[in-house]
Scaffold this motif. Structure first.
Motif, PDB file in Angstrom:
ATOM      1  N   GLN A 118      89.908   2.203  12.036  1.00  0.00           N
ATOM      2  CA  GLN A 118      89.535   0.999  11.288  1.00  0.00           C
ATOM      3  C   GLN A 118      88.285   1.241  10.453  1.00  0.00           C
ATOM      4  N   GLU A 160      89.165   3.169   7.403  1.00  0.00           N
ATOM      5  CA  GLU A 160      89.818   2.300   6.419  1.00  0.00           C
ATOM      6  C   GLU A 160      88.782   1.419   5.717  1.00  0.00           C
ATOM      7  N   GLU A 213      86.840   3.522   3.305  1.00  0.00           N
ATOM      8  CA  GLU A 213      87.636   3.796   2.116  1.00  0.00           C
ATOM      9  C   GLU A 213      87.646   2.582   1.186  1.00  0.00           C
ATOM     10  N   GLU A 214      87.734   1.406   1.788  1.00  0.00           N
ATOM     11  CA  GLU A 214      87.684   0.187   0.979  1.00  0.00           C
ATOM     12  C   GLU A 214      86.336   0.063   0.280  1.00  0.00           C
TER      13      GLU A 214
END
Length: 514
Positions: free
Chosen positions: A310, A313, A316-317
């Motif tokens: 998580q 992710e 990366e966002e």
């Protein structure tokens, strides 16, 4: 989004006001953009998560609006909400209005950005049709909120100035910490077209400029008396920039008595691009988003593989957002450069137009009255000019002749204004939509009070005029309050709701306290 207009300021609950905190009040005003009665939304539901709604257009021919919002939940004193309102434009592209309420480190802020998404169109966006969103207008009208940009108090109202207030206006023009330009409007007749234009500007350009109305001949002469340049034209307007090295553009009485919408368009084209250049990034919103990221990372610290995934992710966002911000920053830098060129061109065009069409305004002074305290030729004039909406009893005239009020020109100025008010009040048959206190205060520099308890206790509030039943003259206009009794001016009058007139029974000093 191509930004066309930016307004931002800090918001706090005004002194002496109770109730919800500033951030919650901002959300309440933003809520009106999503038709809450139809969509079943509330302030609390705003902060539960992302959402969107479709709102029908207001008025015939207006396209529907797509409203979306993105909240950041409260973490360690940081919270925020960003709302975007999009509407298709008739000539292509979409109009975007972005509203942001942020709270960080004990400071609450509100920001409005209006612009256009071009959808691939290689065409310039125009600013003439920009209208401040309803939330901004509502915040400006909320007496429980205090809105500040540095030392500037942000409002959507006009600051009225009679002769007594002119020194304060001139001091404000020279204030070193001022950020916004000030549009000063001359209105020889208090309620004429120039004054009406000033009220329109104050509402349309709230957050872009302050608006002051200099009312009457005396105030006009006083304002220009010590100026060698940058004079205010009679029944005209002048925009005074915060810096002294910039040229202060002006508009004549012909334009203020002409098409107000056209002149508002000129002012919008002048000020809106500058607001984009002058406003920095929304640092409060950046702080709120940063606190959100920090909270997520803290929650994931020491977690197992699923939480690590998580985290990746989320990182990366964040990386994608950073790339987007970098690209937007490049676009903004390019836009700033283009705006700098545009500002230079507009300034040059403005100076050329002014110099080629008209010269700088000259000092216009009304010939002084031989005896300022002699109102003998004015009583009938005031009654006539007010269409008998203002009448004077013999006692009012007699009291003025006997009184020693030291500022007769100020009293004459107040009675000139009161005559105009009485005429308008009579024309509306006493129906002005708000209280007389608000109407008089919003329309003129006069201070009106509907009652006077010490006068009533002294049994000096009743008088006889044209009928057996006495009139009550507690209603009054205050001049030079909070000073020694021999300088406190008063105009006491009764309100005749049947004949729609104001009956003045005392002009002079306060009737008690001497």
């Amino acid at each position: 989004m191509q930004q066309l207009y930016v307004v931002g300021f800090e918001v706090a609950v005004a002194d002496g006001c109770s109730g919800p905190p500033a951030f919650e009040r901002l959300l309440t005003h933003m809520l009106q953009h999503v038709s809450p009665e139809k969509n079943g939304l509330s302030v609390s539901s705003f902060m539960l998560g992302k959402g969107e709604a479709v709102v029908p257009g207001y008025g015939p021919g207006r396209s529907e609006k797509h409203v979306s919002w993105f909240p950041v939940a409260a973490v360690d004193g940081h919270q925020g909400l960003r709302m975007e309102i999009e509407e298709d434009l008739p000539r292509g592209g979409r109009f975007v209005c972005q509203l942001t309420a942020s709270e960080s480190g004990g400071t609450t802020g509100f920001r409005v950005v209006m612009g256009r998404k071009s959808d691939g169109l290689l065409a310039p966006a125009t600013v003439e049709d920009l209208r401040p969103p309803r939330a901004l207008q509502a915040i400006m009208r909320d007496s429980a909120l205090r809105c500040m940009d540095g030392q500037d108090s942000i409002t959507a109202t006009v600051t009225p100035a009679l002769t007594a207030q002119v020194p304060a206006v001139r001091e404000r023009l020279g204030a070193a910490g001022r950020r916004l330009p000030i549009l000063v409007v001359s209105s020889i007749r208090t309620m004429g077209p120039p004054a009406a234009f000033a009220h329109k500007v104050a509402q349309r350009l709230a957050g872009l400029a302050h608006v002051v109305v200099v009312s009457g001949w005396l105030a006009f002469d006083s304002f220009n008396a010590e100026l060698e340049r940058n004079l205010l034209p009679r029944d005209g307007a002048r925009l005074y920039w915060p810096t002294t090295d910039a040229r202060n553009p002006w508009w004549s009485s012909t334009e203020l008595y002409g098409d107000h919408e056209a002149l508002l368009g000129k002012l919008t084209r002048l000020l809106a691009p500058l607001s984009v250049v002058a406003r920095e990034r929304d640092r409060l919103w950046d702080a709120v988003r940063s606190s959100e990221t920090d909270a997520i990372l803290e929650d994931l610290a020491g977690s197992e593989s699923e939480q690590i995934t998580q985290l990746k992710e989320k990182l990366e966002e964040e990386r994608k957002q950073s790339v987007d911000l970098f690209e937007q920053n490049e676009q903004l830098e390019s836009q700033v450069a283009r705006l700098g060129i545009q500002v230079a061109n507009l300034t040059a065009q403005l100076e050329t137009a002014v110099l080629s069409s008209t010269a700088e305004p000259i000092v216009e002074q009304k010939r002084p009255v031989a005896n300022p305290g002699d109102f003998s030729s004015d009583w009938d004039r005031w009654e006539r000019e007010s269409d008998e909406g203002l009448v004077f009893t013999p006692n009012a005239k007699e009291q003025w002749q006997k009184c020693s009020y030291p500022y007769p020109e100020r009293m004459r100025e107040a009675l000139d204004t009161l005559a105009e008010l009485a005429k308008e009040w009579k024309a509306r048959r006493g129906k002005v939509g708000v209280s007389l206190v608000s109407w008089v205060g919003d329309s003129t520099p006069l201070v009106y009070a509907p009652s006077d308890e010490p006068l009533r206790r002294a049994k000096k509030n009743e008088f006889k005029f044209e009928r057996e039943k006495p009139w009550d003259r507690q209603s009054h206009i205050k001049l030079d309050d909070h000073t020694s009794p021999d300088r406190v001016g008063r105009i006491y009058f009764a309100i005749d709701n049947a004949a729609h007139r104001w009956i003045v029974d005392h002009v002079g000093l306060k009737l008690y306290g001497l």
